[in-house]
Design a protein around this motif. Structure first.
Motif, PDB file in Angstrom:
ATOM      1  N   LEU A  64     -10.703  -0.041  20.777  1.00  0.00           N
ATOM      2  CA  LEU A  64      -9.733  -0.627  21.707  1.00  0.00           C
ATOM      3  C   LEU A  64     -10.110  -2.071  22.011  1.00  0.00           C
ATOM      4  N   CYS A  65     -11.402  -2.295  22.187  1.00  0.00           N
ATOM      5  CA  CYS A  65     -11.918  -3.647  22.436  1.00  0.00           C
ATOM      6  C   CYS A  65     -11.650  -4.557  21.240  1.00  0.00           C
ATOM      7  N   ALA A  66     -11.843  -4.035  20.039  1.00  0.00           N
ATOM      8  CA  ALA A  66     -11.591  -4.823  18.827  1.00  0.00           C
ATOM      9  C   ALA A  66     -10.117  -5.205  18.722  1.00  0.00           C
ATOM     10  N   LEU A  67      -9.239  -4.256  19.001  1.00  0.00           N
ATOM     11  CA  LEU A  67      -7.804  -4.542  18.906  1.00  0.00           C
ATOM     12  C   LEU A  67      -7.365  -5.545  19.959  1.00  0.00           C
ATOM     13  N   ASN A  68      -7.979  -5.484  21.127  1.00  0.00           N
ATOM     14  CA  ASN A  68      -7.675  -6.487  22.148  1.00  0.00           C
ATOM     15  C   ASN A  68      -8.053  -7.886  21.673  1.00  0.00           C
ATOM     16  N   SER A  69      -9.171  -7.988  20.974  1.00  0.00           N
ATOM     17  CA  SER A  69      -9.605  -9.298  20.484  1.00  0.00           C
ATOM     18  C   SER A  69      -8.714  -9.786  19.347  1.00  0.00           C
ATOM     19  N   LEU A  70      -8.091  -8.847  18.627  1.00  0.00           N
ATOM     20  CA  LEU A  70      -7.194  -9.218  17.528  1.00  0.00           C
ATOM     21  C   LEU A  70      -5.787  -9.564  18.017  1.00  0.00           C
ATOM     22  N   ASN A  71      -5.511  -9.255  19.271  1.00  0.00           N
ATOM     23  CA  ASN A  71      -4.171  -9.467  19.816  1.00  0.00           C
ATOM     24  C   ASN A  71      -3.976 -10.927  20.231  1.00  0.00           C
ATOM     25  N   ARG A  72      -4.049 -11.793  19.220  1.00  0.00           N
ATOM     26  CA  ARG A  72      -3.893 -13.242  19.417  1.00  0.00           C
ATOM     27  C   ARG A  72      -3.191 -13.820  18.197  1.00  0.00           C
ATOM     28  N   PRO A  73      -2.691 -15.038  18.328  1.00  0.00           N
ATOM     29  CA  PRO A  73      -2.030 -15.656  17.171  1.00  0.00           C
ATOM     30  C   PRO A  73      -2.992 -15.846  15.989  1.00  0.00           C
ATOM     31  N   ALA A  74      -2.454 -15.822  14.796  1.00  0.00           N
ATOM     32  CA  ALA A  74      -3.165 -16.169  13.557  1.00  0.00           C
ATOM     33  C   ALA A  74      -4.332 -15.237  13.236  1.00  0.00           C
ATOM     34  N   THR A  75      -4.215 -13.959  13.578  1.00  0.00           N
ATOM     35  CA  THR A  75      -5.299 -13.016  13.259  1.00  0.00           C
ATOM     36  C   THR A  75      -4.846 -11.939  12.266  1.00  0.00           C
ATOM     37  N   LYS A  76      -3.741 -12.161  11.598  1.00  0.00           N
ATOM     38  CA  LYS A  76      -3.205 -11.160  10.670  1.00  0.00           C
ATOM     39  C   LYS A  76      -4.225 -10.806   9.582  1.00  0.00           C
ATOM     40  N   GLU A  77      -4.863 -11.825   9.018  1.00  0.00           N
ATOM     41  CA  GLU A  77      -5.840 -11.590   7.955  1.00  0.00           C
ATOM     42  C   GLU A  77      -7.013 -10.754   8.466  1.00  0.00           C
ATOM     43  N   LEU A  78      -7.501 -11.076   9.657  1.00  0.00           N
ATOM     44  CA  LEU A  78      -8.608 -10.323  10.240  1.00  0.00           C
ATOM     45  C   LEU A  78      -8.184  -8.878  10.534  1.00  0.00           C
ATOM     46  N   THR A  79      -6.967  -8.712  11.037  1.00  0.00           N
ATOM     47  CA  THR A  79      -6.464  -7.372  11.357  1.00  0.00           C
ATOM     48  C   THR A  79      -6.414  -6.504  10.103  1.00  0.00           C
ATOM     49  N   GLU A  80      -5.888  -7.054   9.030  1.00  0.00           N
ATOM     50  CA  GLU A  80      -5.779  -6.294   7.784  1.00  0.00           C
ATOM     51  C   GLU A  80      -7.149  -5.946   7.236  1.00  0.00           C
ATOM     52  N   LEU A  81      -8.102  -6.891   7.339  1.00  0.00           N
ATOM     53  CA  LEU A  81      -9.456  -6.625   6.863  1.00  0.00           C
ATOM     54  C   LEU A  81     -10.126  -5.555   7.721  1.00  0.00           C
ATOM     55  N   TYR A  82      -9.944  -5.640   9.037  1.00  0.00           N
ATOM     56  CA  TYR A  82     -10.515  -4.635   9.950  1.00  0.00           C
ATOM     57  C   TYR A  82      -9.972  -3.250   9.618  1.00  0.00           C
ATOM     58  N   ALA A  83      -8.650  -3.161   9.420  1.00  0.00           N
ATOM     59  CA  ALA A  83      -8.017  -1.877   9.114  1.00  0.00           C
ATOM     60  C   ALA A  83      -8.517  -1.332   7.778  1.00  0.00           C
ATOM     61  N   LYS A  84      -8.625  -2.199   6.787  1.00  0.00           N
ATOM     62  CA  LYS A  84      -9.092  -1.796   5.456  1.00  0.00           C
ATOM     63  C   LYS A  84     -10.532  -1.297   5.506  1.00  0.00           C
ATOM     64  N   ASN A  85     -11.390  -2.040   6.197  1.00  0.00           N
ATOM     65  CA  ASN A  85     -12.801  -1.664   6.275  1.00  0.00           C
ATOM     66  C   ASN A  85     -13.009  -0.381   7.077  1.00  0.00           C
ATOM     67  N   ARG A  86     -12.163  -0.157   8.073  1.00  0.00           N
ATOM     68  CA  ARG A  86     -12.329   1.055   8.869  1.00  0.00           C
ATOM     69  C   ARG A  86     -12.041   2.306   8.049  1.00  0.00           C
ATOM     70  N   ILE A  87     -11.148   2.186   7.098  1.00  0.00           N
ATOM     71  CA  ILE A  87     -10.802   3.319   6.240  1.00  0.00           C
ATOM     72  C   ILE A  87     -11.958   3.672   5.300  1.00  0.00           C
ATOM     73  N   LYS A  88     -12.711   2.625   4.896  1.00  0.00           N
ATOM     74  CA  LYS A  88     -13.827   2.860   3.977  1.00  0.00           C
ATOM     75  C   LYS A  88     -14.874   3.772   4.616  1.00  0.00           C
ATOM     76  N   LYS A  89     -15.495   4.611   3.808  1.00  0.00           N
ATOM     77  CA  LYS A  89     -16.567   5.452   4.328  1.00  0.00           C
ATOM     78  C   LYS A  89     -17.821   4.627   4.581  1.00  0.00           C
ATOM     79  N   ASN A  90     -18.039   3.654   3.713  1.00  0.00           N
ATOM     80  CA  ASN A  90     -19.225   2.811   3.862  1.00  0.00           C
ATOM     81  C   ASN A  90     -18.872   1.366   3.557  1.00  0.00           C
ATOM     82  N   VAL A  91     -19.111   0.493   4.530  1.00  0.00           N
ATOM     83  CA  VAL A  91     -18.952  -0.950   4.319  1.00  0.00           C
ATOM     84  C   VAL A  91     -20.292  -1.478   3.847  1.00  0.00           C
ATOM     85  N   SER A  92     -20.284  -2.260   2.778  1.00  0.00           N
ATOM     86  CA  SER A  92     -21.550  -2.785   2.252  1.00  0.00           C
ATOM     87  C   SER A  92     -21.916  -4.084   2.957  1.00  0.00           C
TER      88      SER A  92
END
Length: 339
Positions: free
Chosen positions: A76-104
């Motif tokens: 919830l804290c992470a999404l609050n920090s993403l709730n700003r202009p120009a964070t689309k790329e970060l949001t997509e990366l966060y969502a993608k990495n969260r799905i992964k079982k292991n981030v390297s």
């Protein structure tokens, strides 16, 4: 939102002596401290029941929720920090990495600092912590390091660029000394430089998110009190609330039972006179002052006719306020309220 929370607590106290979800023995100034911060059931309200949820009752946040839904306070804290202009790329990366079982991670320190955000730099504090722990830059200089990456003025641009280059080289040197490959250290420094302008203060995000969490918790466990308190502060949002919870949650305006604002009757919410089109403050005050009534004629006889004129009485008929006297149709209520 703090006003709505206070009203929710007041309604809870009026209906309960004890609760296993709130410590009602505590004063209002301390009662929120009895809310556990690890109750993840409340996140089932996402994404469709967010009216009145602090920071998440906006169109902007719904674009983020299309990519990722929070499952706990940290997210919830992470999404609050993403709730700003120009964070689309970060949001997509966060969502993608969260799905992964292991981030390297290229280095154990990077995992230590970035693990809670799935390898994505979201907070200013993460930049400073990497600068200190990985780059060897003293904590006393870590915030200056972050600021130098992002703050430019129109004057002395060449000098500022030189400073930026110098501090990044210093970071790379320290990171290499701490065991990070030079090529990866350079890539990380470039990533930090790019991110620095988007970083959000984690302590601020945490504070906002705890308030978001409290509103989620109160809405999940005390739904009727939540909607009642919310509508009494946001009467114009009745259409959105009925769309979210359904019209069956509401009891119609009643000439004898309604008050100015919304009120609880069991688990239902009685619509107040303030929600009636064209009624007005003076008419509401006059009606309540003379309650109860035996009929519409009784109201007309006892209320000031300049305050309760034909137009206003007709508005009451349309919303079914006299339905107990066989007048009006409560099925018209939704169309005739402030919608």
């Amino acid at each position: 939102n703090l006003g709505i929370i206070q009203d929710i607590v007041t309604l809870i106290r009026e209906r309960n002596d004890t609760s296993d979800k709130l410590d009602l023995s505590l004063p209002d100034t301390e009662i929120l401290s009895s809310i556990p911060l690890d109750d993840n059931k409340i996140f089932s309200l996402f994404p469709s029941k967010l009216i009145g949820i602090f920071q998440f009752d906006t169109n902007a946040i719904h674009k983020i929720l299309e990519h990722v839904l929070p499952r706990n306070l940290t997210e919830l804290c992470a999404l609050n920090s993403l709730n700003r202009p120009a964070t689309k790329e970060l949001t997509e990366l966060y969502a993608k990495n969260r799905i992964k079982k292991n981030v390297s991670y290229a280095h154990p320190i990077m995992e230590e600092v970035l693990n809670e955000t799935y390898g994505v730099m979201l907070y200013q504090e993460q930049v400073m912590e990497l600068a200190n722990k990985l780059g060897g830059i003293p904590l006393s200089e870590a915030d200056d390091f972050r600021k130098a990456l992002v703050k430019y003025t129109d004057s002395n641009k060449e000098e500022q660029e030189e400073l930026r280059k110098t501090i990044l080289e210093r970071f790379v040197k320290g990171a290499v000394e701490n065991g990070l490959e030079e090529e990866k250290a350079i890539l990380l420094s470039e990533r930090m430089a790019k991110f620095a302008g988007y970083g959000f203060n984690k302590s601020h995000s945490r504070a906002y998110s705890i308030l978001s969490y409290y509103t989620l918790y109160l809405k999940y466990y005390f739904e009727s009190e939540f909607y009642t308190a919310y509508l009494n502060k946001r009467v114009e949002n009745l259409p959105q609330v009925t769309a979210e919870v359904g019209i069956d949650k509401f009891l119609p305006v009643d000439i004898n039972l309604s008050r100015k604002t919304y009120k609880l009757e069991g688990d239902k919410i009685r619509v107040g006179f303030a929600g009636v089109k064209t009624l007005g403050e003076s008419a509401i005050t006059e009606i309540i002052k003379n309650q109860p009534y035996l009929s519409r004629g009784d109201l007309l006889a006892r209320c000031n006719k300049s305050k309760c004129n034909k137009t206003r009485v007709n508005a009451l008929i349309k919303v079914g306020a006299f339905h107990n006297f066989g007048e009006g149709n409560i099925s018209n209520m939704e169309n005739e309220m402030l919608m």
